[in-house]
Design a protein around this motif. Structure first.
Motif, mmCIF file in Angstrom:
data_model
loop_
_atom_site.group_PDB
_atom_site.id
_atom_site.type_symbol
_atom_site.label_atom_id
_atom_site.label_comp_id
_atom_site.label_asym_id
_atom_site.label_seq_id
_atom_site.Cartn_x
_atom_site.Cartn_y
_atom_site.Cartn_z
ATOM 1 N N SER A 43 0.672 13.248 -1.413
ATOM 2 C CA SER A 43 0.191 13.560 -0.070
ATOM 3 C C SER A 43 1.031 14.634 0.607
ATOM 4 O O SER A 43 2.240 14.721 0.402
ATOM 5 C CB SER A 43 0.208 12.296 0.801
ATOM 6 O OG SER A 43 -0.632 11.296 0.276
ATOM 7 N N THR A 44 0.383 15.465 1.408
ATOM 8 C CA THR A 44 1.108 16.411 2.271
ATOM 9 C C THR A 44 1.046 15.961 3.724
ATOM 10 O O THR A 44 1.766 16.485 4.566
ATOM 11 C CB THR A 44 0.535 17.829 2.150
ATOM 12 O OG1 THR A 44 -0.876 17.792 2.405
ATOM 13 C CG2 THR A 44 0.782 18.395 0.763
ATOM 14 N N THR A 45 0.185 14.990 3.999
ATOM 15 C CA THR A 45 0.166 14.286 5.287
ATOM 16 C C THR A 45 -0.157 12.826 4.989
ATOM 17 O O THR A 45 -0.845 12.514 4.026
ATOM 18 C CB THR A 45 -0.900 14.845 6.247
ATOM 19 O OG1 THR A 45 -2.196 14.735 5.639
ATOM 20 C CG2 THR A 45 -0.620 16.297 6.612
ATOM 21 N N TYR A 46 0.355 11.936 5.830
ATOM 22 C CA TYR A 46 0.092 10.515 5.645
ATOM 23 C C TYR A 46 -0.843 10.023 6.744
ATOM 24 O O TYR A 46 -0.627 10.331 7.923
ATOM 25 C CB TYR A 46 1.397 9.726 5.695
ATOM 26 C CG TYR A 46 2.364 10.077 4.589
ATOM 27 C CD1 TYR A 46 1.965 10.082 3.257
ATOM 28 C CD2 TYR A 46 3.696 10.393 4.880
ATOM 29 C CE1 TYR A 46 2.851 10.393 2.244
ATOM 30 C CE2 TYR A 46 4.597 10.705 3.867
ATOM 31 C CZ TYR A 46 4.171 10.710 2.555
ATOM 32 O OH TYR A 46 5.047 11.021 1.544
ATOM 33 N N PRO A 47 -1.871 9.252 6.381
ATOM 34 C CA PRO A 47 -2.802 8.743 7.395
ATOM 35 C C PRO A 47 -2.113 7.741 8.319
ATOM 36 O O PRO A 47 -1.110 7.116 7.949
ATOM 37 C CB PRO A 47 -3.903 8.077 6.561
ATOM 38 C CG PRO A 47 -3.273 7.774 5.249
ATOM 39 C CD PRO A 47 -2.253 8.844 5.009
ATOM 40 N N PRO A 48 -2.655 7.569 9.533
ATOM 41 C CA PRO A 48 -2.035 6.649 10.504
ATOM 42 C C PRO A 48 -1.820 5.241 9.970
ATOM 43 O O PRO A 48 -0.776 4.626 10.247
ATOM 44 C CB PRO A 48 -3.028 6.657 11.663
ATOM 45 C CG PRO A 48 -3.684 7.999 11.582
ATOM 46 C CD PRO A 48 -3.806 8.294 10.115
ATOM 47 N N ALA A 49 -2.770 4.722 9.185
ATOM 48 C CA ALA A 49 -2.628 3.353 8.673
ATOM 49 C C ALA A 49 -1.428 3.247 7.730
ATOM 50 O O ALA A 49 -0.729 2.219 7.706
ATOM 51 C CB ALA A 49 -3.905 2.926 7.956
ATOM 52 N N GLY A 69 0.803 -1.217 0.000
ATOM 53 C CA GLY A 69 0.000 0.000 0.000
ATOM 54 C C GLY A 69 0.832 1.261 0.000
ATOM 55 O O GLY A 69 0.436 2.268 0.590
ATOM 56 N N SER A 70 1.987 1.234 -0.696
ATOM 57 C CA SER A 70 2.885 2.393 -0.717
ATOM 58 C C SER A 70 3.144 2.835 -2.150
ATOM 59 O O SER A 70 4.280 2.894 -2.599
ATOM 60 C CB SER A 70 4.209 2.048 -0.034
ATOM 61 O OG SER A 70 4.836 0.958 -0.691
ATOM 62 N N ILE A 73 1.353 5.126 7.867
ATOM 63 C CA ILE A 73 2.550 5.155 8.718
ATOM 64 C C ILE A 73 2.768 3.813 9.393
ATOM 65 O O ILE A 73 3.901 3.302 9.460
ATOM 66 C CB ILE A 73 2.432 6.267 9.771
ATOM 67 C CG1 ILE A 73 2.442 7.651 9.101
ATOM 68 C CG2 ILE A 73 3.549 6.151 10.805
ATOM 69 C CD1 ILE A 73 3.738 8.030 8.434
ATOM 70 N N GLU A 74 1.700 3.213 9.872
ATOM 71 C CA GLU A 74 1.842 1.946 10.596
ATOM 72 C C GLU A 74 2.342 0.826 9.699
ATOM 73 O O GLU A 74 3.028 -0.091 10.166
ATOM 74 C CB GLU A 74 0.514 1.561 11.251
ATOM 75 C CG GLU A 74 0.174 2.419 12.457
ATOM 76 C CD GLU A 74 1.314 2.475 13.476
ATOM 77 O OE1 GLU A 74 1.875 1.400 13.803
ATOM 78 O OE2 GLU A 74 1.659 3.580 13.921
ATOM 79 N N ARG A 75 2.020 0.871 8.403
ATOM 80 C CA ARG A 75 2.559 -0.142 7.489
ATOM 81 C C ARG A 75 4.083 -0.013 7.382
ATOM 82 O O ARG A 75 4.797 -1.017 7.315
ATOM 83 C CB ARG A 75 1.895 -0.015 6.115
ATOM 84 C CG ARG A 75 0.453 -0.515 6.087
ATOM 85 C CD ARG A 75 -0.053 -0.693 4.679
ATOM 86 N NE ARG A 75 -0.240 0.549 3.955
ATOM 87 C CZ ARG A 75 -1.340 1.300 3.979
ATOM 88 N NH1 ARG A 75 -2.369 0.923 4.726
ATOM 89 N NH2 ARG A 75 -1.425 2.407 3.271
ATOM 90 N N PHE A 76 4.577 1.216 7.365
ATOM 91 C CA PHE A 76 6.020 1.430 7.332
ATOM 92 C C PHE A 76 6.661 1.015 8.658
ATOM 93 O O PHE A 76 7.752 0.437 8.669
ATOM 94 C CB PHE A 76 6.331 2.895 7.015
ATOM 95 C CG PHE A 76 6.338 3.198 5.550
ATOM 96 C CD1 PHE A 76 7.520 3.194 4.828
ATOM 97 C CD2 PHE A 76 5.153 3.480 4.880
ATOM 98 C CE1 PHE A 76 7.540 3.463 3.463
ATOM 99 C CE2 PHE A 76 5.148 3.754 3.516
ATOM 100 C CZ PHE A 76 6.344 3.737 2.810
#
Length: 242
Positions: A51-57, A42-43, A59-62
């Protein structure tokens, strides 16, 4: 002098499948130490760049993928897209080992190397998307930076977005032309170009040609990765042996 094997650097790969010659950080032959890849699901290029901000989900995948690399023995992590500078602080705070998300993390140090009047030029994949938010995420004074992107219909963009066959000659010339335009952009406004940072991880193979065109220091994900790893693993150089 120790002869134990060097520990690996981890690599968080985004979902882009293209030719990656030596010099590209994804290619293990680029580095003088072991490299372990893992794909972050999903990247996609579109999501990371637009994107100028990344959703929590996201970030959590990374974070999850980074923890897997740490469990495999990696002592630090880099990524395959300079736009992930936007996530540097958040990922660094959530991972158990150091991470350097982007070639852009070098800009504060580069600014310190140069006189206060010098401008740092950034050659990027997409200048419409790379901007103040990415610089602020790294504590960079945007006034010290000028950004130039690769052409929308150019070879690099078509290779990544459309799967066009990779042509090293075309790629090099496109980057030389773009950095020439960046130089003109800086000098045309009366400023002095002090250094170039190559945001895109596909650019390091052409850093030498870029430097010959502009005649200033050139930094990229390779220079960042070498410096990053050199602090992660300290070994006494052979020339220090008595």
């Amino acid at each position: 002098m120790t002869t134990a094997p060097l520990p690996p650097l981890g690599f968080l790969a985004v979902e882009v499948s293209i030719h990656r010659p030596p010099g590209d950080p994804f290619n293990p032959s680029t580095w003088p130490f072991p490299l372990i890849h893992t794909l972050v699901p999903g990247s996609s290029e579109a999501q990371i760049v637009t994107s100028t901000t990344y959703p929590p989900a996201f970030i959590e995948r990374f974070v999850s993928a980074g923890k897997e690399l740490a469990a495999k023995g990696c002592i630090g992590i880099i990524t395959s897209c300079g736009f992930l500078a936007l996530a540097q602080r958040e990922l660094a705070s959530k991972l158990p080992i150091p991470i350097a998300t982007s070639a852009l993390v070098q800009i504060p140090s580069i600014c310190a190397f140069l006189g206060s009047e010098a401008i740092v030029g950034v050659l990027t994949y997409d200048e419409e998307r790379l901007g103040v938010a990415h610089l602020e995420a790294l504590g960079v004074d945007a006034g010290r930076v000028r950004i130039k992107g690769m052409p929308k219909g150019g070879h690099l963009r078509r290779v990544i977005q459309e799967g066009e066959k990779y042509d090293e000659i075309r790629m090099e010339q496109e980057m030389i032309d773009a950095v020439g335009e960046l130089l003109e952009k800086v000098t045309g406004s009366g400023d002095k170009l002090g250094a170039i940072v190559l945001e895109c991880t596909q650019m390091p193979p052409y850093a030498g040609a870029i430097q010959r065109r502009v005649g200033v220091p050139v930094y990229d994900v390779y220079t960042m990765g070498m410096w990053f790893y050199s602090g992660l693993v300290r070994r006494k150089p052979v020339q220090w042996e008595i």
